[in-house]
Design an enzyme around this catalytic site. Structure first.
Site, mmCIF file in Angstrom:
data_model
loop_
_atom_site.group_PDB
_atom_site.id
_atom_site.type_symbol
_atom_site.label_atom_id
_atom_site.label_comp_id
_atom_site.label_asym_id
_atom_site.label_seq_id
_atom_site.Cartn_x
_atom_site.Cartn_y
_atom_site.Cartn_z
ATOM 1 C CD GLU A 29 -12.738 99.223 -26.285
ATOM 2 O OE1 GLU A 29 -13.292 99.360 -25.190
ATOM 3 O OE2 GLU A 29 -12.662 98.118 -26.869
ATOM 4 C CG ASN B 199 -17.745 94.276 -25.340
ATOM 5 O OD1 ASN B 199 -18.839 94.804 -25.121
ATOM 6 N ND2 ASN B 199 -17.327 94.007 -26.560
ATOM 7 C CB SER C 267 -16.122 92.462 -30.431
ATOM 8 O OG SER C 267 -16.716 93.188 -31.440
ATOM 9 C CG HIS D 95 -13.512 97.212 -30.580
ATOM 10 N ND1 HIS D 95 -13.978 97.120 -29.295
ATOM 11 C CD2 HIS D 95 -14.447 96.595 -31.354
ATOM 12 C CE1 HIS D 95 -15.124 96.473 -29.289
ATOM 13 N NE2 HIS D 95 -15.430 96.157 -30.517
#
Ligand SMILES: NC(=O)c1ccc[n+]([C@@H]2O[C@H](COP(=O)([O-])OP(=O)(O)OC[C@H]3O[C@@H](n4cnc5c(N)ncnc54)[C@H](O)[C@@H]3O)[C@@H](O)[C@H]2O)c1
Length: 509
Positions: A158, A196, A125, A146
């Protein structure tokens, strides 16, 4: 370019069979691949295989998978004990502990073991794909893949390219994720990848609003849900994620961006972590989850009567929705043009959608003491609550008329302290700004940023779609006013928004 996905006869290996690895193995097996699972903890991989088979049975019970498909997917799973048993894999997905050294060591060992065309993928992550790849003789074969938690349910994946990742590898992973029923987006390996990173302002602006006393957490949560259309308010969401986890991600992105003020962590969250108030899991965070604790209620203005005939001005989306809502409620009102951008007049109050200035600044600059600013809503026609702020110069009766008008239109009204940009507008402008910077820096496409935020964190609209709906000029104006009000680099405007404004184009062009 459209490359074929990995053929479903090819074996997929999943290393690390915790929360993420198990979910990923389930997805790969359901898509038809033989899947080998490996974990460092003895017995963990076998337990994961049993767990996934149980998940398949549940899907059969719910009618979401046929019994035949579940049985054959179940037989495609096998637990192995040694890396050597993964030698025939065409794709290895790593989901072990989030530690650079551990991941590098694992990939180094794998590289000497698997075939030359085997793709190596990491579910990290937060660790740089470039840095993980640096351990390999052939870093071109490594990419990020991801998944989001829970992997079988979340559509977003991702596909993250490090500096050395080969384009064909990223393309093959993209096609494979798609063949597995996922919605992949390409991303460049930069801190936080897409989700994120772009999501940071959702928490950061909320924490700032709270710190400045704009409103309490329950009120800000309610505004983000009931006016902004977000599934969860920022404080209840941070309470669910856990403040230790959320604060660690914030710190990691901030550190990785060399302490860019955009990503500055909040003292309020640091205090919660220090106190052990980690959110739901510890019974207490912003809200209190202990047994018998009252549910937090948003601050809502008491119902007031309309004293004077209101007038709805102009044909902005907000004005049109207000007029339609008043008409539907049988409330008599006048209509007029709007010479100065106001959306309504009620008694001595003039209502404007916030442009990032405080109501007090706006009132002073326009010589309009009765200024009331109202927050952004995802859809003014269906919002159930709206945030407003009154200029310090605003006479009390004028504020009461403004509140009564919005209530007559069927809205719950939350009166905020007079902070620039209010809650929804400020958050959406900053989300769009961050997404625009990610696009401008080549991290992802505009469509990729929008898809990632809708699929990865359930935003009601992609941040750039939202910005296009508001217009680059409006978003730029809000950010400019925030920058002027706070004098901080944090609110600097993305060059992509500047470009779209000066060119009069969409952010997706
Ligand atoms: N949990 C999430 O929400 C989430 C979401 C996306 C990505 N991730 C990432 O996925 C990865 C795994 O996260 P998780 O939440 O599933 O963790 P987890 O702790 O649930 O599982 C990790 C598993 O890896 C095993 N393991 C550790 N070191 C190993 C090694 N060297 N070889 C083999 N097995 C090893 C552990 O025994 C454990 O079973 C991390 O990189 C994490 O950052 C997590």
């Amino acid at each position: 370019m459209s490359l074929p996905p990995l053929s479903s006869e090819r074996a997929v290996a999943v290393i690390g069979t915790g929360a993420m690895g198990s979910g990923i193995a389930q997805v790969a097996a359901a898509a038809g691949h033989p899947v080998r699972l490996l974990d460092a903890r003895p017995g963990a991989a076998a337990k994961a295989v049993e767990g996934i088979r149980a998940q398949f049975s549940k899907l059969v019970d719910k009618g979401r998978m046929s019994a035949d498909a579940a049985a054959s997917a179940g037989t495609r799973l096998s637990a192995v004990d040694a890396l050597a048993e993964l030698a025939d894999a065409a794709l290895v997905i790593e989901a072990i502990v989030e530690n650079l050294d551990a991941k590098q060591q694992l990939f180094r060992e794998l590289e000497s073991l698997v075939a030359g065309d085997c793709i190596l993928a990491t579910n990290t992550s937060s660790i740089s794909i470039t840095a993980i790849g640096a351990a390999l003789q052939g870093p071109g074969r490594l990419a990020g893949l991801h998944f989001f938690n829970p992997a079988p349910l979340m559509a977003l994946v991702e596909v993250v390219s490090g500096l050395a990742t080969a384009r064909e590898v990223a393309d093959c992973l993209f096609a494979t994720a798609k063949a597995w029923g996922k919605s992949p987006v390409h991303a460049k390996s930069t801190p936080g990848f897409i989700v994120n990173r772009v999501a940071r302002p959702y928490y950061a602006e909320a924490l700032r609003l709270l710190q400045e006393g704009a409103a309490d957490a329950a009120t800000l949560d309610a505004l983000m849900r009931e006016a902004g259309g977000f599934r969860m308010g920022p404080f209840e969401l941070m309470d669910m994620i856990g403040h230790d986890v959320n604060f660690a991600v914030t710190r990691s992105v901030w550190t990785a961006f060399f302490h860019d003020q955009r990503f500055l962590p909040s003292l309020i969250q640091q205090e919660l972590v220090d106190a052990g108030f980690l959110g739901r899991k510890s019974g207490r965070g912003f809200h209190d989850y202990r047994e018998g604790a009252p549910r937090p209620q948003p601050a809502t203005e008491a119902t007031l009567p309309l004293a004077a005939m209101p007038c709805v001005c102009g044909d902005s989306a907000a004005a049109q929705a207000l007029a339609a809502r008043l008409a539907a409620a049988g409330v008599r009102h006048e209509r007029s043009d709007s010479a100065d951008g106001r959306i309504a007049t009620a008694g001595g109050a003039a209502l404007f959608v916030t442009d990032g200035r405080s109501a007090t600044q706006f009132a002073s600059e326009r010589q309009l003491p009765g200024t009331i600013v109202i927050d952004l809503a995802l859809d003014y026609a269906s919002a159930t609550r709206i945030g407003i702020a009154a200029a310090r110069q605003c006479p009390e009766p004028s504020l009461r008329e403004a509140v009564a008008l919005l209530q007559a239109a069927g809205l719950q009204v939350s009166l905020l302290n007079d902070v620039p940009g209010l809650a929804v507008m400020r958050t959406v402008a900053m989300l769009a700004n961050e997404a625009a910077d990610a696009v401008n820096q080549g991290v992802c496409s505009a469509g990729g940023a929008d898809a990632a935020m809708k699929l990865g964190v359930n935003y009601p609209l992609g941040p750039l779609e939202w910005a296009d709906r508001l217009g680059a000029a409006a978003v730029r104006e809000v950010l400019m006013h925030l920058g002027a009000a706070y004098g901080e680099d944090r609110y600097r405007i993305s060059p992509l928004i500047q470009q779209a404004f000066f060119a009069g184009r969409s952010l997706h062009d």
